[in-house]
Design a protein around this motif. Structure first.
Motif, PDB file in Angstrom:
ATOM      1  N   GLN A  49       1.146   1.626  10.079  1.00  0.00           N
ATOM      2  CA  GLN A  49       2.399   1.467   9.333  1.00  0.00           C
ATOM      3  C   GLN A  49       2.440   2.210   8.000  1.00  0.00           C
ATOM      4  O   GLN A  49       3.517   2.526   7.505  1.00  0.00           O
ATOM      5  CB  GLN A  49       2.644  -0.025   9.055  1.00  0.00           C
ATOM      6  CG  GLN A  49       2.978  -0.797  10.310  1.00  0.00           C
ATOM      7  CD  GLN A  49       2.974  -2.290  10.089  1.00  0.00           C
ATOM      8  OE1 GLN A  49       2.582  -2.769   9.026  1.00  0.00           O
ATOM      9  NE2 GLN A  49       3.398  -3.030  11.100  1.00  0.00           N
ATOM     10  N   VAL A  50       1.270   2.479   7.437  1.00  0.00           N
ATOM     11  CA  VAL A  50       1.279   3.028   6.081  1.00  0.00           C
ATOM     12  C   VAL A  50       1.903   4.422   6.042  1.00  0.00           C
ATOM     13  O   VAL A  50       2.734   4.709   5.180  1.00  0.00           O
ATOM     14  CB  VAL A  50      -0.136   3.012   5.462  1.00  0.00           C
ATOM     15  CG1 VAL A  50      -0.132   3.720   4.104  1.00  0.00           C
ATOM     16  CG2 VAL A  50      -0.623   1.577   5.298  1.00  0.00           C
ATOM     17  N   GLY A  51       1.502   5.276   7.004  1.00  0.00           N
ATOM     18  CA  GLY A  51       2.072   6.634   7.046  1.00  0.00           C
ATOM     19  C   GLY A  51       3.593   6.591   7.075  1.00  0.00           C
ATOM     20  O   GLY A  51       4.260   7.130   6.174  1.00  0.00           O
ATOM     21  N   PRO A  52       4.168   5.939   8.090  1.00  0.00           N
ATOM     22  CA  PRO A  52       5.637   5.846   8.145  1.00  0.00           C
ATOM     23  C   PRO A  52       6.225   5.198   6.890  1.00  0.00           C
ATOM     24  O   PRO A  52       7.285   5.622   6.407  1.00  0.00           O
ATOM     25  CB  PRO A  52       5.879   4.980   9.380  1.00  0.00           C
ATOM     26  CG  PRO A  52       4.697   5.263  10.263  1.00  0.00           C
ATOM     27  CD  PRO A  52       3.550   5.440   9.320  1.00  0.00           C
ATOM     28  N   GLY A  53       5.523   4.218   6.333  1.00  0.00           N
ATOM     29  CA  GLY A  53       6.001   3.559   5.115  1.00  0.00           C
ATOM     30  C   GLY A  53       6.144   4.557   3.971  1.00  0.00           C
ATOM     31  O   GLY A  53       7.123   4.538   3.222  1.00  0.00           O
ATOM     32  N   THR A  67       0.845  -1.199   0.000  1.00  0.00           N
ATOM     33  CA  THR A  67       0.000   0.000   0.000  1.00  0.00           C
ATOM     34  C   THR A  67       0.881   1.249   0.000  1.00  0.00           C
ATOM     35  O   THR A  67       0.676   2.184  -0.778  1.00  0.00           O
ATOM     36  CB  THR A  67      -0.910   0.019   1.240  1.00  0.00           C
ATOM     37  OG1 THR A  67      -1.720  -1.140   1.223  1.00  0.00           O
ATOM     38  CG2 THR A  67      -1.806   1.253   1.241  1.00  0.00           C
ATOM     39  N   SER A  68       1.898   1.239   0.849  1.00  0.00           N
ATOM     40  CA  SER A  68       2.728   2.447   0.911  1.00  0.00           C
ATOM     41  C   SER A  68       3.551   2.598  -0.367  1.00  0.00           C
ATOM     42  O   SER A  68       3.854   3.717  -0.778  1.00  0.00           O
ATOM     43  CB  SER A  68       3.609   2.466   2.168  1.00  0.00           C
ATOM     44  OG  SER A  68       4.357   1.288   2.262  1.00  0.00           O
ATOM     45  N   ASN A  69       3.846   1.509  -1.032  1.00  0.00           N
ATOM     46  CA  ASN A  69       4.522   1.614  -2.337  1.00  0.00           C
ATOM     47  C   ASN A  69       3.676   2.388  -3.328  1.00  0.00           C
ATOM     48  O   ASN A  69       4.158   3.296  -4.007  1.00  0.00           O
ATOM     49  CB  ASN A  69       4.774   0.211  -2.914  1.00  0.00           C
ATOM     50  CG  ASN A  69       6.044  -0.404  -2.334  1.00  0.00           C
ATOM     51  OD1 ASN A  69       6.902   0.321  -1.842  1.00  0.00           O
ATOM     52  ND2 ASN A  69       6.134  -1.726  -2.371  1.00  0.00           N
ATOM     53  N   CYS A  90      -1.552  11.879   7.411  1.00  0.00           N
ATOM     54  CA  CYS A  90      -2.252  10.601   7.495  1.00  0.00           C
ATOM     55  C   CYS A  90      -2.862  10.494   8.885  1.00  0.00           C
ATOM     56  O   CYS A  90      -2.340  11.082   9.838  1.00  0.00           O
ATOM     57  CB  CYS A  90      -1.289   9.421   7.332  1.00  0.00           C
ATOM     58  SG  CYS A  90      -0.454   9.355   5.761  1.00  0.00           S
ATOM     59  N   GLY A  91      -3.929   9.717   8.993  1.00  0.00           N
ATOM     60  CA  GLY A  91      -4.422   9.403  10.328  1.00  0.00           C
ATOM     61  C   GLY A  91      -3.387   8.516  10.998  1.00  0.00           C
ATOM     62  O   GLY A  91      -2.609   7.853  10.313  1.00  0.00           O
ATOM     63  N   LYS A  92      -3.361   8.487  12.330  1.00  0.00           N
ATOM     64  CA  LYS A  92      -2.293   7.710  12.975  1.00  0.00           C
ATOM     65  C   LYS A  92      -2.421   6.220  12.642  1.00  0.00           C
ATOM     66  O   LYS A  92      -1.436   5.504  12.598  1.00  0.00           O
ATOM     67  CB  LYS A  92      -2.269   7.940  14.480  1.00  0.00           C
ATOM     68  CG  LYS A  92      -3.409   7.322  15.235  1.00  0.00           C
ATOM     69  CD  LYS A  92      -3.066   7.174  16.723  1.00  0.00           C
ATOM     70  CE  LYS A  92      -4.250   6.529  17.431  1.00  0.00           C
ATOM     71  NZ  LYS A  92      -3.940   6.000  18.717  1.00  0.00           N
ATOM     72  N   GLN A  93      -3.643   5.764  12.412  1.00  0.00           N
ATOM     73  CA  GLN A  93      -3.852   4.380  12.003  1.00  0.00           C
ATOM     74  C   GLN A  93      -5.272   4.270  11.470  1.00  0.00           C
ATOM     75  O   GLN A  93      -6.050   5.206  11.588  1.00  0.00           O
ATOM     76  CB  GLN A  93      -3.664   3.412  13.172  1.00  0.00           C
ATOM     77  CG  GLN A  93      -4.712   3.549  14.263  1.00  0.00           C
ATOM     78  CD  GLN A  93      -4.257   2.924  15.570  1.00  0.00           C
ATOM     79  OE1 GLN A  93      -3.248   3.335  16.135  1.00  0.00           O
ATOM     80  NE2 GLN A  93      -4.996   1.959  16.046  1.00  0.00           N
ATOM     81  N   THR A  94      -5.616   3.104  10.886  1.00  0.00           N
ATOM     82  CA  THR A  94      -6.991   2.928  10.442  1.00  0.00           C
ATOM     83  C   THR A  94      -7.712   2.046  11.449  1.00  0.00           C
ATOM     84  O   THR A  94      -7.090   1.286  12.184  1.00  0.00           O
ATOM     85  CB  THR A  94      -7.062   2.255   9.061  1.00  0.00           C
ATOM     86  OG1 THR A  94      -6.393   0.994   9.160  1.00  0.00           O
ATOM     87  CG2 THR A  94      -6.398   3.100   8.004  1.00  0.00           C
TER      88      THR A  94
END
Ligand code: SF4
Ligand code: SF4
Lengths: 658, 270
Positions: B130-134, B97-99, B119-123
């Motif tokens: 993880q997606v935001g940091p990714g 997803t982050s790719n 980004c939201g902190k998480q879903t």
């Protein structure tokens, strides 16, 4: 004694022209409002005008109204006398005196006596304003000036005729007892040579007062002398609380954010206010220290119209904001304080419609500005996302029925839809009422079904809160569902569902027969379909609290009382403020979902009124009232009193003897 | 300069149930919402637009019906909305997803400089955070997580100062732009769409990009590019509860009973 007719003709014409100009200038402002039809169903409108204006029906609903009744009818009758007076000022030989004496003389007697009544009534009114003003600030200079002018006008009338009688120039003196008395006083005090001078002085005094009075009216609250009667004629024939729909197309405006967005009738209302203050005395917000005062709102609209109207006519834009702080503006706080209880409209003697105006302003705030009290954000999201105020998963809507065998509604198989409502389905206390209702329906052998998980909020709160966009979606969906399922008869136990399904959905072409649980149970009892055992209801002394949406908005007053009487064997105790004068619990108009920061709490005000009756049970007919009353009882630590819905009291009585 | 809000359309989890047979989420008929944390990310991008003149853009990856979430973002006031939707993006874990999202942001950066990605902190459906940091790592952006306050944005110096809300303490962090910021709910109070904006958004353009726009190696995206996968979803077993007393008829007695039981069970001490 009479002046030179030509001279007076000039004066009269001039003052009538000025009067016409003033009226036109003010009333033409009304035309900046939007279109609205208030001329349909003429017979009904004439009837309303007849009873409300000429019959002074609402005026007489408060004790002091009798005084106004006297003034009103004195003015009506004296309009004839004053017309005669003016005509004779320009044509001394014309007028009523030409009538045969058999008619003219009794008329003189009527004028004489009625003038005395008007004099007395204006004095009484002035005394009241000093001794016991209806509200703080009611004793204005303007009010006294008007009352003084009325009294002086009457005195001038007696002085004029008294001087004539003293001079022996009035052949019909015997028909004018009060003027004759004035004549005696005059002959005692003055030398006969002064009689002609007195006579013409009083004539001029009368003329100046009369013309001055007429010309002052358009600039005062006494404009209502001219506007109140048509206002009663133009009263809303629909339920004013079911506000009109909006069209959601790009380029449209939503709600009312400036004075010209109101309808012309809304603006006409502002010219009809008598500043009697009855609305404010009945208003749960105004009486508990909130920013809202319905009289003040109507007054602000008038101020705003007077300030902005001429500018808008000329350049299309005003300067004074409609919603805001300061003179001629309505504070947003005030707009949000309304419980849409309708007490103001029920109290208003001239049929001003306050609540729809407040909702229109809410629409502007919500739909155009997205500016509303913080708490409402979650509420609006919940309504949109999960179609219930609490945001509980829609799948849990039918949980209340897990212990009983509730059938789904099926046209042809079940006769009635029992519309449970969000409170009835999700609120743990209200679920008890829903279950009680189910027991009653089963006991009476009624064929009923529910929508279960397919049920959605009726949308009452969002509509009253001005979120018409979301209401519109909810209503469209519900109407489609009702049509698809072939639902025609609905039983509700929440007055908000009741009123919305019954009155608001009509605007979407859905004509349902909606029956409140109060009416339905009352019907079952009358038909002998329910056997109740008084001994087991155990409600003790019951006091009944009217729900605004059942009572005032839909005029169901007697049914819940009959039900209580049937279930307990005794008529309920009445609160001092009952039926159309009932005091709101504080939760209507979406206030259920908002904090009550300012002033004292509305529910405490009401529960104190109830506790003064020492009841064992406060009986309600609405889930919101239930919550508000129970909360207030907890606050007052009144452990000996409980709150029950009428359905619960009846369901208790269904139990076999113990 | 772009202020990008990454939003995800998630099932309204309060309404989601687990299919006991297939161990997957039953999504049929469940309404979708914008992931609640992402709503705050969106709000912050709008504030950046209003306060600092950023161009607010909402970006989402998901099936075509995720357009609804982007329309809502448009109704709230973003200038542009981009949906990343392609069958080959499907079944992605947080890495793939982050790719995809990082590639889309890189593509946007060709048009205009990207300042901040929120980004939201998480879903609430994945709960990985993880997606935001990714995205930050893949783009080489500064990584600012759990932000509850934007202290300062300095364009000239290209710096941002934020407050991070951590367990029991706050941390003020300064970083260079471009930055990726994951936000917590305390950051702001989201706005509500006005009706004119909703009506406008209903017919506004939502740009949709598939892999032909991003040209990513199919082995780095979607299911193929996902080194992790969910093997089973289940609700924890829970003992049947018990209703005690009569809360309506006898609230005081019932409360007392409850307290006594809790004390007896050593769950409450006097
Ligand atoms: S509807 Fe009720 S709360 Fe609202 S202004 Fe009228 S009396 Fe006051
Ligand atoms: S609005 Fe009606 S009730 Fe209120 S002050 Fe005016 S006339 Fe009286």
């Amino acid at each position: 004694m009479t002046p030179d007719p030509l001279f007076f003709s000039i004066i009269l014409t001039a003052s009538l022209l000025v009067f016409a100009w003033s009226c036109r200038r003010r009333l033409s402002l009304v035309a900046i409002g939007s279109e609205e039809n208030r001329f349909d169903d003429l017979p009904l409108r004439l009837w309303n005008m007849f009873t409300l204006a000429f019959g002074q029906k609402k005026v007489l609903a408060r004790p002091f109204g009798l005084n106004h009744f006297v003034i009103f009818w004195s003015f009506m009758l004296l309009a004839l006398a004053n017309g005669d007076f003016l005509i004779r000022g320009i044509a001394p030989r014309a007028g009523l005196a030409l009538l045969p004496p058999a008619i003219y003389h009794p008329l003189l007697m009527v004028f004489d006596l009625v003038s005395l009544l008007a004099l007395l009534a204006s004095i009484v009114a002035a005394i009241r304003k000093v001794v016991a003003p209806p509200y703080e600030g009611a004793a204005t200079r303007e009010a006294f000036a008007i009352l003084g002018a009325i009294a002086l006008l009457m005195l001038a009338y007696f002085g004029l005729h008294g001087a004539e009688i003293a001079a022996g120039k009035e052949p019909a003196a015997a028909w004018m007892p009060v003027s004759a008395l004035a004549g005696q006083v005059i002959s005692l005090v003055f030398h006969p040579s002064l009689f002609p001078l007195l006579s013409s002085t009083f004539w001029w005094l009368h003329a100046v007062l009369l013309l001055g009075f007429i010309n002052f009216l358009p600039y005062s609250k006494h404009m209502h002398v001219f506007t109140a009667i048509p206002n009663c004629f133009m009263k809303s024939l629909a339920k004013p609380n079911a506000q009109p729909r909006e069209q959601f197309a790009e380029g449209n405006t939503f709600g009312v954010g400036s004075i010209d967005r109101f309808s012309w009738k809304d603006l006409f209302d502002s010219f009809s206010c008598t500043e009697c203050g009855r609305c404010q005395l009945a208003c749960p917000a105004a009486t508990t220290g909130k920013a809202l005062n319905p009289r003040g709102v109507i007054h602000s609209l008038k101020q705003n119209l007077l300030a902005n109207g001429p500018l808008m006519q000329r350049q299309g834009k005003g300067v004074v904001p409609l919603i805001g702080n300061g003179e001629g503006s309505v504070a947003a706080d005030a707009v949000w304080s309304c419980t849409t209880c309708g007490a103001c409209m029920a109290a208003c003697p001239v049929m001003i419609e306050h609540t729809p105006k407040l909702v229109k302003m809410r629409r502007h705030l919500v739909e155009t500005e997205a500016a509303f009290p913080e708490e409402l954000l979650v509420f609006f999201e919940n309504m949109e996302q999960r179609s219930n105020p609490w945001g509980i998963a829609p799948g849990e809507r039918s949980k209340w029925s897990s212990q009983i065998s509730a059938r789904p509604f099926k046209a042809g198989e079940t006769e009635y839809l029992f519309f449970v409502g969000c409170a009835g389905a999700f609120d743990s206390r209200s679920k008890q009422v829903t279950l009680a209702m189910a027991r009653i329906l089963d006991a009476a052998g009624v064929s009923w079904g529910i929508l279960g998980k397919e049920e959605k909020c009726c949308g009452d709160s969002v509509r009253r809160l001005g979120n018409e966009f979301v209401f519109d979606r909810i209503a469209e969906e519900n109407v489609a569902l009702f049509n698809e399922k072939g639902i025609t008869r609905v039983i509700t136990h929440c007055p908000h569902c009741f009123s919305t399904l019954k009155n608001d959905y009509r605007q979407y072409g859905l004509e349902l027969r909606v029956i409140s649980h109060a009416e339905f149970i009352d019907g079952l009892l009358r038909e002998g379909k329910l056997q109740l055992n008084h001994q087991v209801t155990g409600a003790g002394a019951v006091v009944f609290h009217d729900s605004c949406y059942l009572g005032r908005h839909n005029e169901v007053y007697q049914a819940p009382r009959s039900v209580i009487t049937a279930a307990t064997g005794e008529a309920p105790l009445e609160l001092p403020r009952n039926r159309e004068n009932a005091f709101c619990c504080g939760a209507g108009g979406g206030r259920m979902w908002m904090e009550e920061h300012a002033g004292s709490r509305i529910n405490l005000n009401r529960v104190d009124e109830a506790l003064a009756k020492n009841p064992d049970t406060i009986c309600v007919s609405c889930p919101y009232c239930m919550t508000m009353m129970e909360d207030a009882l907890k606050d007052r630590q009144a452990a000996g009193t409980c709150v029950r819905d009428i359905a619960e009291i009846v369901a208790e009585g269904l139990r076999p003897d113990v | 300069m772009y202020a990008i809000a990454c939003i995800k359309q998630v099932p309204d989890t309060t309404q989601v149930q687990i299919d006991p047979v297939t161990n997957t989420l039953v999504r049929d008929g469940i309404p979708f919402i914008i992931n609640p944390y992402d709503v705050h990310a969106l709000e912050e991008s709008l504030r950046m637009k209003e306060r600092h003149g950023f161009r607010a853009l909402a970006l989402s990856m998901g099936p075509p019906n995720a357009q609804a979430a982007l329309r809502k973002a448009l109704a709230l006031g973003v200038d542009e909305a981009v949906l990343l939707s392609d069958r080959c993006f499907g079944g992605a874990d947080t890495l793939s997803t982050s790719n995809v999202i990082a590639a889309a942001i890189a593509k946007l950066a060709e048009r205009d400089e990207v300042g901040i990605v929120f980004c939201g902190k998480q879903t609430i459906d994945g709960d990985t955070a993880q997606v935001g940091p990714g995205i930050a790592v893949r783009l080489g952006f500064s990584q600012l997580t759990l932000v509850d306050r934007i202290e300062q944005v300095d364009f000239l110096k290209k710096r941002i100062r934020v407050r991070r809300k951590l367990e029991g303490r706050y941390e003020i962090v300064e970083a260079r732009l471009p930055a990726m910021v994951t936000v917590v709910r305390e950051l702001n109070r989201p706005r509500y769409p006005t009706v004119p904006m909703r009506l406008k958004a209903a017919r506004a353009e939502v740009t949709t990009w598939n892999n032909s726009h991003l040209n990513l190696d199919v082995n780095s995206i979607g299911l193929k590019g996902s080194p992790t996968w969910v093997s089973r979803i289940f609700s924890p077993e829970r003992a049947q509860g018990e209703i005690i007393g009569d809360g309506i008829g006898n609230p005081d007695g019932t409360a007392r009973m409850l307290v006594e039981r809790l004390i007896a069970a050593d769950m409450l001490a006097v």
